[in-house]
Design a protein around this motif. Structure first.
Motif: not given
Length: 121
Positions: A41-59
């Protein structure tokens, strides 16, 4: 129009865990890079985690490294976010986002409606 459906949110005590899920009945997620965002609430949307289509890369965002784990099961067309050691500041609506891996900057991505995670004693 619902493209992605998130589930698994809830109310937990500090230190607790949840597993968030994201799936679609409309299309295969296997060729999409998947992301989890959150918005408090009251904050901007934040990227928390990401995964590539092959699952080889996560952030991960620095604020969740070591506590959150993103994974995917392409056979079951589902992406997960395991959230452990939850803190009150993790309270937010968590959104799933699908980005086409062949055109990541096209703007043709999909969103879910979000699932609420609340951390409180």
């Amino acid at each position: 129009q619902v493209h992605l459906v998130e589930s698994g949110g809830g109310l937990v005590q500090p230190g607790g865990s949840l597993r968030l899920s994201c799936t679609s009945s409309e299309f295969s997620l296997s060729r999409y890079d998947m992301r989890w965002y959150r918005q408090a609430p009251g904050k901007e949307r934040e990227l928390v985690a990401a995964i590539s289509s092959t699952a080889r890369i996560t952030n991960y965002a620095d604020s969740v490294k070591g506590r959150f784990t993103i994974s995917r099961d392409n056979l079951n067309n589902t992406v997960y976010l395991q959230v452990d050691s939850l803190k009150p500041e993790d309270t937010a609506v968590y959104y799933c986002n699908a980005v086409p891996s062949w055109a990541p900057n096209s703007g043709n991505d999909y969103w879910g409606q979000g699932t609420q995670v609340s951390v409180s004693s």
